[in-house]
Design an enzyme around this catalytic site. Structure first.
Site, PDB file in Angstrom:
ATOM      1  N   ASP A 188      25.278  -4.451  58.787  1.00  0.00           N
ATOM      2  CA  ASP A 188      24.863  -3.742  57.577  1.00  0.00           C
ATOM      3  C   ASP A 188      26.099  -3.418  56.755  1.00  0.00           C
ATOM      4  OD1 ASP A 188      23.020  -2.246  55.875  1.00  0.00           O
ATOM      5  OD2 ASP A 188      24.064  -0.478  56.640  1.00  0.00           O
ATOM      6  N   GLU A 294      22.912  -9.336  55.342  1.00  0.00           N
ATOM      7  CA  GLU A 294      21.943  -9.247  54.263  1.00  0.00           C
ATOM      8  C   GLU A 294      22.381 -10.112  53.075  1.00  0.00           C
ATOM      9  OE1 GLU A 294      22.630  -5.291  52.048  1.00  0.00           O
ATOM     10  OE2 GLU A 294      23.364  -4.979  54.079  1.00  0.00           O
ATOM     11  N   CYS A 346      11.693   2.011  60.296  1.00  0.00           N
ATOM     12  CA  CYS A 346      12.122   2.392  61.642  1.00  0.00           C
ATOM     13  C   CYS A 346      12.149   1.131  62.502  1.00  0.00           C
ATOM     14  CB  CYS A 346      11.156   3.410  62.224  1.00  0.00           C
ATOM     15  SG  CYS A 346      11.294   3.622  64.004  1.00  0.00           S
ATOM     16  N   CYS A 349       9.273   1.354  65.594  1.00  0.00           N
ATOM     17  CA  CYS A 349       7.832   1.172  65.380  1.00  0.00           C
ATOM     18  C   CYS A 349       7.498   0.394  64.103  1.00  0.00           C
ATOM     19  CB  CYS A 349       7.131   2.534  65.364  1.00  0.00           C
ATOM     20  SG  CYS A 349       7.590   3.532  63.938  1.00  0.00           S
ATOM     21  N   CYS A 372      12.077   9.393  62.460  1.00  0.00           N
ATOM     22  CA  CYS A 372      10.903   8.612  62.085  1.00  0.00           C
ATOM     23  C   CYS A 372       9.665   9.505  62.184  1.00  0.00           C
ATOM     24  CB  CYS A 372      10.764   7.407  63.004  1.00  0.00           C
ATOM     25  SG  CYS A 372       9.227   6.508  62.739  1.00  0.00           S
ATOM     26  N   CYS A 375       7.164   7.753  65.091  1.00  0.00           N
ATOM     27  CA  CYS A 375       7.443   7.752  66.531  1.00  0.00           C
ATOM     28  C   CYS A 375       8.486   8.786  66.931  1.00  0.00           C
ATOM     29  CB  CYS A 375       7.843   6.354  66.999  1.00  0.00           C
ATOM     30  SG  CYS A 375       9.458   5.838  66.387  1.00  0.00           S
ATOM     31  N   ASP A 382      22.716   3.705  59.200  1.00  0.00           N
ATOM     32  CA  ASP A 382      23.358   2.389  59.148  1.00  0.00           C
ATOM     33  C   ASP A 382      23.026   1.509  60.357  1.00  0.00           C
ATOM     34  OD1 ASP A 382      24.466   3.081  56.756  1.00  0.00           O
ATOM     35  OD2 ASP A 382      26.386   3.711  57.622  1.00  0.00           O
TER      36      ASP A 382
HETATM   37 ZN   LIG Z   1       9.404   4.846  64.318  1.00  0.00          ZN
END
Ligand SMILES: [Zn+2]
Length: 398
Positions: A188, A294, A346, A349, A372, A375, A382
């Protein structure tokens, strides 16, 4: 076989310097003559067709008879001009590019160069400090490394500070692939941390050139002031009708000195940044077999003025460019993915967090960790992004 370019500093003697400048002048002369001829030909008869590089090379002997001083300089450099001119035409007619029509070259250009091509034994690396160049003979040079391989071309140039250099295009053996490590990682790009890897490793963005940047700002101010003064002096000369009015900027040594210093500092900053990125990317290609990065959209980010400086400093573009060729050379894999929402999803999940939607870019960048809502995992901004990037990349190839 691959072609590699090496730049070395040249230290020509007085005679050689003179000849180098004559070659700059001659190549510029041939360019302007040939361009003018092509334009005139077309004007006289639009159907006459383009005169190829080869056809124009055949005109060089006649031109030399007319202007005998052209015989004093390297003939391959003059032929190269013909090729460059053809390339300039091609770029102009290429619809995918938006290049301008080739222009006449001015004497006043500060960056001058010419390219000699290897023919027989006209160019040779004699030893690690001496290069044989066409017409110039033995020229002293200094290089940071040993030059091995067959020479293709040598481009002799002078920078605004008056330093001479040669860019030598060498044919080298194919690079040996690096040993595999079986490590896969996502990367990243950031502003505080230049890079963060999905395994938690990060490299901070160091402002290693802060001191130089200050020096640059100071000299840029001087440059602007001296330019202003010079223009004022020229206007006064004109107004007072003095005997030899100053009309050109080269008549102002203090302005010229500031211009050279600014160019020098810019070069130092660029060299330091590149050196840092070279070391970083070499380390990455040694340690990882698969790297996911990216796709950059620096253009969008540049619109935010507050960030523009930091982004330029981080030099993400250079980083990705270096990674691209280093991974290719090492026979390793670099995967480029769309970074959309990678920092808001996230990685556990796959739920997108909408809590940050209302934040400004600046506020959003200040968020380091988040939990999150789905979850309850606590995520480092990062590292989470790097993990998402890794997952996206591996999904493309597995
Ligand atoms: Zn999550």
């Amino acid at each position: 076989m691959v072609l590699q370019a090496f730049q070395v500093r040249l230290y020509p003697n007085a005679t050689q310097k003179q000849l180098i400048h004559m070659t700059f002048g001659s190549t510029r002369f041939v360019w302007n003559q040939m361009l003018n001829m092509l334009i005139e030909r077309y004007r006289n008869n639009p159907k006459c067709g383009f005169l190829s590089t080869y056809d124009r090379d055949a005109l060089l002997p006649a031109l030399k008879r007319e202007y005998p001083w052209l015989k004093l300089v390297d003939s391959t450099a003059l032929q190269r001009v013909n090729r460059d001119l053809t390339d300039a035409y091609k770029r102009f007619f290429d619809k995918t590019l938006s290049n301008r029509f080739p222009r006449f070259k001015s004497k006043r250009n500060n960056h001058r160069s010419y390219t000699s091509k290897l023919v027989g034994k006209n160019i040779e690396v004699l030893d690690q400090h001496h290069l044989k160049l066409p017409k110039l003979g033995k020229v002293y040079f200094r290089a940071g490394r040993i030059l091995n391989g067959k020479i293709h071309t040598v481009t002799v140039s002078i920078n605004p500070q008056g330093q001479y250099s040669a860019t030598i295009l060498l044919e080298c053996d194919d690079p040996i692939p690096l040993p595999l490590t079986h490590q896969k990682v996502g990367l990243d790009l950031g502003l505080k941390q230049l890079i963060t890897l999905s395994n938690g490793v990060s490299v901070p963005l160091t402002r290693y050139d802060r001191k130089l940047a200050r020096r640059l700002r100071r000299w840029e101010r001087k440059l602007a002031r001296r330019l202003r003064n010079a223009k004022q002096a020229m206007a006064e000369d004109r107004h007072k009708k003095v005997l030899n009015p100053r009309t050109e900027l080269w008549q102002f040594p203090r302005y010229q000195q500031a211009r050279k210093t600014v160019a020098k500092i810019k070069r130092q900053i660029a060299a330091r940044r590149l050196d840092n990125l070279q070391k970083l990317t070499t380390q990455l290609v040694r340690e990882y077999d698969v790297l996911v990065v990216e796709k950059l959209s620096v253009k969008n980010l540049m619109k935010n003025h507050r960030l523009a400086r930091s982004i330029a400093n981080a030099a993400w573009g250079t980083l990705v460019r270096l990674l691209t060729y280093k991974f290719e050379w090492a026979g390793k894999q670099l995967i480029v993915v769309n970074p959309k929402s990678t920092s808001r999803i996230c990685h556990v999940c796959q739920q997108k967090n909408t809590d940050f939607d209302g934040l400004s870019t600046h506020e959003w960048l200040a968020v380091r960790d988040w939990q999150c809502p789905n979850c309850q995992t606590t995520l480092d901004r990062d590292i989470n992004a790097a993990l998402n990037i890794k997952q996206r990349g591996l999904a493309l190839v597995d």
